[in-house]
Structure formats: C-alpha cells, structure tokens
Scaffold this active site. Structure first.
Site, mmCIF file in Angstrom:
data_model
loop_
_atom_site.group_PDB
_atom_site.id
_atom_site.type_symbol
_atom_site.label_atom_id
_atom_site.label_comp_id
_atom_site.label_asym_id
_atom_site.label_seq_id
_atom_site.Cartn_x
_atom_site.Cartn_y
_atom_site.Cartn_z
ATOM 1 N N LYS A 34 0.846 -1.195 0.000
ATOM 2 C CA LYS A 34 0.000 0.000 0.000
ATOM 3 C C LYS A 34 0.879 1.242 0.000
ATOM 4 O O LYS A 34 1.698 1.437 0.892
ATOM 5 C CB LYS A 34 -0.913 0.011 1.229
ATOM 6 C CG LYS A 34 -1.901 1.173 1.204
ATOM 7 C CD LYS A 34 -2.950 1.035 2.288
ATOM 8 C CE LYS A 34 -2.545 1.646 3.598
ATOM 9 N NZ LYS A 34 -2.372 3.108 3.562
ATOM 10 N N ASP A 61 -3.480 4.286 -1.959
ATOM 11 C CA ASP A 61 -4.424 4.750 -0.928
ATOM 12 C C ASP A 61 -4.438 6.269 -0.880
ATOM 13 O O ASP A 61 -3.845 6.876 0.001
ATOM 14 C CB ASP A 61 -3.988 4.151 0.420
ATOM 15 C CG ASP A 61 -4.998 4.415 1.526
ATOM 16 O OD1 ASP A 61 -6.158 4.772 1.215
ATOM 17 O OD2 ASP A 61 -4.622 4.267 2.702
ATOM 18 N N LYS A 63 -7.323 8.039 -0.799
ATOM 19 C CA LYS A 63 -8.539 8.465 -0.083
ATOM 20 C C LYS A 63 -9.179 9.692 -0.740
ATOM 21 O O LYS A 63 -9.335 10.751 -0.132
ATOM 22 C CB LYS A 63 -8.235 8.728 1.391
ATOM 23 C CG LYS A 63 -7.765 7.479 2.130
ATOM 24 C CD LYS A 63 -7.723 7.719 3.638
ATOM 25 C CE LYS A 63 -7.283 6.499 4.401
ATOM 26 N NZ LYS A 63 -5.861 6.165 4.216
ATOM 27 N N ASP A 66 -13.843 14.308 -3.346
ATOM 28 C CA ASP A 66 -13.931 15.543 -4.131
ATOM 29 C C ASP A 66 -15.242 15.521 -4.905
ATOM 30 O O ASP A 66 -16.049 14.600 -4.735
ATOM 31 C CB ASP A 66 -12.707 15.625 -5.074
ATOM 32 C CG ASP A 66 -12.267 17.064 -5.313
ATOM 33 O OD1 ASP A 66 -13.143 17.923 -5.569
ATOM 34 O OD2 ASP A 66 -11.054 17.333 -5.249
ATOM 35 N N THR A 122 -9.752 4.354 11.052
ATOM 36 C CA THR A 122 -9.513 3.550 12.260
ATOM 37 C C THR A 122 -8.874 4.371 13.381
ATOM 38 O O THR A 122 -8.769 3.901 14.503
ATOM 39 C CB THR A 122 -8.599 2.358 11.927
ATOM 40 O OG1 THR A 122 -7.520 2.836 11.132
ATOM 41 C CG2 THR A 122 -9.332 1.293 11.167
ATOM 42 N N ARG A 213 3.382 0.074 10.397
ATOM 43 C CA ARG A 213 4.540 0.227 11.281
ATOM 44 C C ARG A 213 5.006 -1.038 11.992
ATOM 45 O O ARG A 213 6.220 -1.215 12.154
ATOM 46 C CB ARG A 213 4.269 1.370 12.267
ATOM 47 C CG ARG A 213 4.279 2.721 11.567
ATOM 48 C CD ARG A 213 3.591 3.800 12.350
ATOM 49 N NE ARG A 213 2.140 3.633 12.354
ATOM 50 C CZ ARG A 213 1.289 4.467 12.943
ATOM 51 N NH1 ARG A 213 1.751 5.510 13.602
ATOM 52 N NH2 ARG A 213 -0.007 4.256 12.883
HETATM 53 O O1 C5P Z 1 1.232 1.813 10.506
HETATM 54 P P1 C5P Z 1 -0.190 1.336 10.524
HETATM 55 O O2 C5P Z 1 -0.318 -0.163 10.598
HETATM 56 O O3 C5P Z 1 -1.035 2.056 11.550
HETATM 57 O O4 C5P Z 1 -0.737 1.754 9.075
HETATM 58 C C1 C5P Z 1 -2.090 1.646 8.717
HETATM 59 C C2 C5P Z 1 -2.284 2.189 7.343
HETATM 60 O O5 C5P Z 1 -3.645 2.069 6.983
HETATM 61 C C3 C5P Z 1 -1.912 3.667 7.181
HETATM 62 O O6 C5P Z 1 -1.286 3.786 5.909
HETATM 63 C C4 C5P Z 1 -3.244 4.397 7.183
HETATM 64 O O7 C5P Z 1 -3.237 5.531 6.341
HETATM 65 C C5 C5P Z 1 -4.186 3.344 6.605
HETATM 66 N N1 C5P Z 1 -5.604 3.448 6.958
HETATM 67 C C6 C5P Z 1 -6.060 3.424 8.257
HETATM 68 N N2 C5P Z 1 -7.412 3.537 8.514
HETATM 69 C C7 C5P Z 1 -8.280 3.620 7.500
HETATM 70 C C8 C5P Z 1 -7.810 3.620 6.172
HETATM 71 C C9 C5P Z 1 -6.457 3.509 5.942
HETATM 72 O O8 C5P Z 1 -5.269 3.310 9.190
HETATM 73 N N3 C5P Z 1 -9.575 3.643 7.745
#
Ligand code: C5P
Length: 233
Positions: A34, A61, A63, A66, A122, A213
């Site tokens: 992603k 991603d 998002k 618009d 999230t 992460r």
């Molecule tokens: O590092 P981590 O595991 O928190 O990364 C989660 C990824 O998922 C990030 O790139 C974040 O932008 C994405 N994301 C999210 N919640 C959403 C949609 C995408 O955390 N609803």
C-alpha cells in the site's frame, strides 16, 4: 487465498530508496503493497510504476474525496497507472461513489482496479466522530457508509476490525473488506485506536489486513512479516 495474499503492507515512507528497499525486502511475503499520500506526494506516479515493475501489486491509498468529476478522473488515473486497489471516501456521497465505481471493472482477485470506499478512519473514536457531525456510533456509521458504497456499485470497503462483522452481515459475502489498524500481539498501537490482531481480524470477516509500522518499523521487516503470516495459518 493464501495467508500471504491477505497481507497488505502499508509502506508509509517519503524516500524512494526506502520504499523500494522495503518492497524488495518484503517481496513474496505480502500480497499487496500500500502506497499512500506520503509516498505519492513525495515521489509522484513513478513510485507506483516502480513498485509494480518489481512484480508487486499496489494499493494506491489516496482516499479521494472531491466532486464527482474530479474524483472519477483521479480514480481513472490510478487505474491506468496499474494500481490493483484505490480508495475513495464513502462520505464523499452517492454521486461521487457512483462516478468512481464506473472506473472499476474488477473483483478482489482479478487484475483490474478494485475501488474501495473508506468508511470510518480507524484512528477515530466515537467522540471525534460526533464532533465531526456524524450522529451515529462508529458501528452505525461504518455500516451505513459501507451500504452507501455498495449501493453505489463499489465492490469493497475499508473498515475497522471492530466494524467488520456488522458490515459483513449488512453487505454480504461478496463485499471485499480491507481492514487496517492491525496490531500483532505486543506491538505499539501508535495513533490507531481500534486495533485487533491479524488472526482476530480475519476471523471477524476481513478479506485483507493492512499492516504498516509493526512491519516497516521492525529491525527486520521480512522476519516481522513472516512471523505475522505464521499467526494466520
Ligand atoms: O502503521 P499502521 O499499521 O497504523 O498503518 C495503517 C495504514 O492504513 C496507514 O497507511 C493508514 O493511512 C491506513 N488506513 C487506516 N485507517 C483507515 C484507512 C487507511 O489506518 N480507515
């Protein structure tokens, strides 16, 4: 689908070298990489092409949120870059979602672009959601936005693990549900609020899990990804 196919690794980095090093290190242990706003703003579309050229699937991603015409063209450009998945905010509304849905001709396993509607981030909790102006709880809002996306013709959504079961029930088995906010046992939550372990998220009905992460920040990302995939078998 194999366990590795269900893992999407979020490569949230600015440096092209870092992104490509992670993509190489994780080759074959994750189904999809992603690339989000950070990677895209820093490097432009070439980073998407470069990761795809290494034989990987890319989830772009961005998002998108618009007016329908602008959103549709942005999604079409992502599709023409070869992105396997692309995101639009479901809260962009039915007209925007319908405009974006026509770009997608694929399904969750095919080669064409899967347009995913982001339901509720999230990182949000109930009180933040209410401050934005949503009247319902996280779950009610997540289900409503998933239904909105489905009614507009989208075949998939992004949702928190805590809403997956309710969304699965409301939208049925055909809907592809992608779940970020995943934290293996014992790892830092960071800014994520509604987290779940990888296995629990799949058991709750997720098709794909997104992990950033806990893998990209590990001293050995490949071993971290392999250990995570092992918990799914
Ligand atoms: O590092 P981590 O595991 O928190 O990364 C989660 C990824 O998922 C990030 O790139 C974040 O932008 C994405 N994301 C999210 N919640 C959403 C949609 C995408 O955390 N609803």
């Amino acid at each position: 689908m194999q366990a590795t196919d269900r893992l999407i690794v979020a490569i949230d980095r600015s440096s092209r070298d870092d992104i490509l090093r992670l993509a190489d290190a994780l080759h074959g242990v994750a189904g999809v990489f992603k690339l989000g706003l950070q990677a895209f703003v820093a490097n432009g579309p070439s980073i998407v092409r470069e990761v795809i050229a290494r034989g990987a699937k890319v989830f772009l991603d961005l998002k998108v949120h618009d007016i329908p015409n602008t959103a549709r063209h942005a999604v079409a450009e992502a599709a023409s870059l070869g992105a396997a998945m692309v995101t639009v905010h479901a809260s962009g509304g039915p007209t925007m979602l319908r405009a974006c849905a026509v770009v997608s001709t694929g399904d969750s396993t095919g080669d064409s672009t899967l347009v995913l509607g982001v339901t509720v981030l999230t990182s949000l909790n109930d009180s933040e959601l209410q401050r934005i102006g949503f009247a319902g709880t996280l779950r009610e809002t997540g289900v409503r936005l998933a239904r909105l996306a489905q009614d507009a013709g989208l075949r998939g959504v992004v949702a928190s693990s805590h809403e997956v079961a309710a969304i699965r029930e409301a939208c049925g088995s055909e809907m592809c549900i992608v779940v970020p906010g995943i934290r293996p046992e014992g790892s830092e939550a960071g800014d994520q609020r509604r987290t779940m372990t990888p296995a629990a998220a799949l058991a709750a009905g997720a098709d794909y899990i997104v992990v950033g992460r806990p893998i990209t920040g590990a001293s050995d990302p490949r071993s971290a990804a392999l250990a995570l995939v092992d918990t799914l078998r």
